[in-house]
Write a protein that holds these residues in place. Structure first.
Motif, PDB file in Angstrom:
ATOM      1  N   ALA A 144      10.060  21.098   9.025  1.00 27.14           N
ATOM      2  CA  ALA A 144      11.442  20.019   9.977  1.00 27.14           C
ATOM      3  C   ALA A 144       9.617  18.799   9.775  1.00 27.14           C
ATOM      4  O   ALA A 144       9.960  17.153   9.528  1.00 27.14           O
ATOM      5  N   ALA A 145       8.295  19.220   9.606  1.00 31.17           N
ATOM      6  CA  ALA A 145       7.459  18.635   9.574  1.00 31.17           C
ATOM      7  C   ALA A 145       7.701  17.400   8.156  1.00 31.17           C
ATOM      8  O   ALA A 145       7.326  16.418   8.023  1.00 31.17           O
ATOM      9  N   LEU A 146       8.434  18.498   6.703  1.00 33.09           N
ATOM     10  CA  LEU A 146       8.063  17.897   5.572  1.00 33.09           C
ATOM     11  C   LEU A 146       9.520  16.810   5.619  1.00 33.09           C
ATOM     12  O   LEU A 146       9.538  16.065   5.265  1.00 33.09           O
ATOM     13  N   ASP A 147      10.507  16.903   6.552  1.00 36.17           N
ATOM     14  CA  ASP A 147      11.506  16.176   6.425  1.00 36.17           C
ATOM     15  C   ASP A 147      11.061  14.965   6.941  1.00 36.17           C
ATOM     16  O   ASP A 147      11.202  14.129   6.607  1.00 36.17           O
ATOM     17  N   ARG A 148      10.396  15.269   7.682  1.00 40.45           N
ATOM     18  CA  ARG A 148       9.533  13.661   9.065  1.00 40.45           C
ATOM     19  C   ARG A 148       8.997  13.392   7.676  1.00 40.45           C
ATOM     20  O   ARG A 148       9.310  11.535   8.308  1.00 40.45           O
ATOM     21  N   ALA A 149       8.245  13.269   7.298  1.00 39.73           N
ATOM     22  CA  ALA A 149       7.420  12.772   6.570  1.00 39.73           C
ATOM     23  C   ALA A 149       8.101  12.265   5.616  1.00 39.73           C
ATOM     24  O   ALA A 149       7.384  11.048   5.508  1.00 39.73           O
ATOM     25  N   LYS A 150       8.669  12.667   4.317  1.00 39.62           N
ATOM     26  CA  LYS A 150       9.777  12.090   4.119  1.00 39.62           C
ATOM     27  C   LYS A 150      10.112  11.511   4.260  1.00 39.62           C
ATOM     28  O   LYS A 150      10.533  10.194   3.301  1.00 39.62           O
ATOM     29  N   ASP A 151      11.177  10.889   5.512  1.00 41.32           N
ATOM     30  CA  ASP A 151      11.997   9.821   5.857  1.00 41.32           C
ATOM     31  C   ASP A 151      10.689   9.022   6.182  1.00 41.32           C
ATOM     32  O   ASP A 151      10.505   7.220   6.152  1.00 41.32           O
ATOM     33  N   CYS A 152       9.912   8.892   6.396  1.00 39.56           N
ATOM     34  CA  CYS A 152       8.740   7.828   6.838  1.00 39.56           C
ATOM     35  C   CYS A 152       6.649   7.615   5.597  1.00 39.56           C
ATOM     36  O   CYS A 152       6.965   6.438   5.999  1.00 39.56           O
ATOM     37  N   ALA A 153       7.483   7.998   4.673  1.00 38.75           N
ATOM     38  CA  ALA A 153       5.929   7.695   3.820  1.00 38.75           C
ATOM     39  C   ALA A 153       6.211   7.818   2.360  1.00 38.75           C
ATOM     40  O   ALA A 153       7.096   8.436   1.647  1.00 38.75           O
ATOM     41  N   ASP A 154       5.760   7.857   1.482  1.00 41.90           N
ATOM     42  CA  ASP A 154       5.674   7.391   0.197  1.00 41.90           C
ATOM     43  C   ASP A 154       5.393   8.775  -0.833  1.00 41.90           C
ATOM     44  O   ASP A 154       5.315  10.067  -1.127  1.00 41.90           O
TER      45      ASP A 154
ATOM     46  N   PRO B 253       0.253  -1.064   0.018  1.00 44.46           N
ATOM     47  CA  PRO B 253       0.095  -0.258   0.166  1.00 44.46           C
ATOM     48  C   PRO B 253       1.113   0.985  -0.200  1.00 44.46           C
ATOM     49  O   PRO B 253       2.065   1.169   0.650  1.00 44.46           O
ATOM     50  N   LEU B 254       0.535   2.657  -0.668  1.00 48.23           N
ATOM     51  CA  LEU B 254       1.212   3.237  -0.972  1.00 48.23           C
ATOM     52  C   LEU B 254       1.039   3.806   0.917  1.00 48.23           C
ATOM     53  O   LEU B 254      -0.009   4.043   1.572  1.00 48.23           O
ATOM     54  N   LYS B 255       1.942   4.979   1.523  1.00 45.63           N
ATOM     55  CA  LYS B 255       2.280   4.791   2.909  1.00 45.63           C
ATOM     56  C   LYS B 255       2.081   6.977   2.379  1.00 45.63           C
ATOM     57  O   LYS B 255       2.713   7.883   2.361  1.00 45.63           O
ATOM     58  N   VAL B 256       0.968   7.336   2.887  1.00 47.68           N
ATOM     59  CA  VAL B 256       0.633   8.392   2.979  1.00 47.68           C
ATOM     60  C   VAL B 256       1.542   9.686   4.263  1.00 47.68           C
ATOM     61  O   VAL B 256       0.209   8.559   5.057  1.00 47.68           O
ATOM     62  N   ALA B 257       1.996  10.435   4.282  1.00 51.81           N
ATOM     63  CA  ALA B 257       2.016  11.294   5.718  1.00 51.81           C
ATOM     64  C   ALA B 257       0.927  12.506   5.552  1.00 51.81           C
ATOM     65  O   ALA B 257       1.040  12.560   4.841  1.00 51.81           O
ATOM     66  N   VAL B 258      -0.422  12.396   6.868  1.00 58.34           N
ATOM     67  CA  VAL B 258      -0.662  13.318   6.968  1.00 58.34           C
ATOM     68  C   VAL B 258      -0.617  14.867   7.982  1.00 58.34           C
ATOM     69  O   VAL B 258      -0.341  14.161   9.146  1.00 58.34           O
ATOM     70  N   ILE B 259      -0.711  15.626   7.386  1.00 59.40           N
ATOM     71  CA  ILE B 259       0.086  16.963   8.031  1.00 59.40           C
ATOM     72  C   ILE B 259      -0.662  18.340   8.085  1.00 59.40           C
ATOM     73  O   ILE B 259      -1.938  18.107   6.762  1.00 59.40           O
TER      74      ILE B 259
END
Length: 162
Positions: free
Chosen positions: A107-117, A49-55
């Protein structure tokens, strides 16, 4: 009494040799694994499944269930987006609410790119002094499209981070 052949299937009755059992994009269910096994297949090709970070961004936002002052609103977008994405079969990483500060957004975008597609954000895409999402994307050279003509929810931005 039982009739001869009453509890047997004829070869090819439920699937034909060489036929596609499930179409591309089909989400496998437990009963589908039984069908795959009955076809004698030991392996099938699948996609994770695609992994999506939501902020969500905004100093005015409060999480549902928290106390809110008269100048604050409850973050309705993030829980709704997370639920829709899960319904669509995606894995969701809920990164919560980020304050209206450029450094916090980066910082939030950096966290997101490291844990999501994919990263999906809500808020901060307009042109106000406290709308840092678009400004951060533009400064990084990652802004692809801005002010996409979609209602409701304008302006909408599309960018690349990292």
């Amino acid at each position: 009494p039982l009739k001869a052949g009453a509890n047997a299937r004829a070869a090819g009755e439920d699937m034909q040799q060489g036929a596609q059992i499930f179409p591309a994009g089909h989400q496998l269910r437990p009963e589908d694994l039984g069908v795959i096994a009955a076809a004698g297949l030991g392996e099938v090709s699948v996609f994770k499944p695609l992994k999506v970070a939501v902020i969500s961004t905004g100093a005015e936002l409060r999480a549902p269930g928290q106390a809110a002052r008269v100048d604050q609103i409850f973050d309705a977008n993030r829980p709704m987006l997370c639920a829709v994405l899960r319904r669509w079969g995606m894995e969701v990483v809920d990164l919560g609410i980020v304050p209206d500060e450029a450094a916090a957004v980066r910082a939030a975008l950096d966290r997101a790119k490291d844990c999501a597609d994919v990263i999906m954000t809500s808020g901060g895409a307009s042109a106000g002094d406290e709308d840092h999402m678009s400004a951060v994307l533009r400064a990084s050279g990652g802004m692809a499209l801005w002010r996409i003509a979609v209602k409701p929810g304008r302006p909408l931005a599309l960018g690349v981070w990292g």
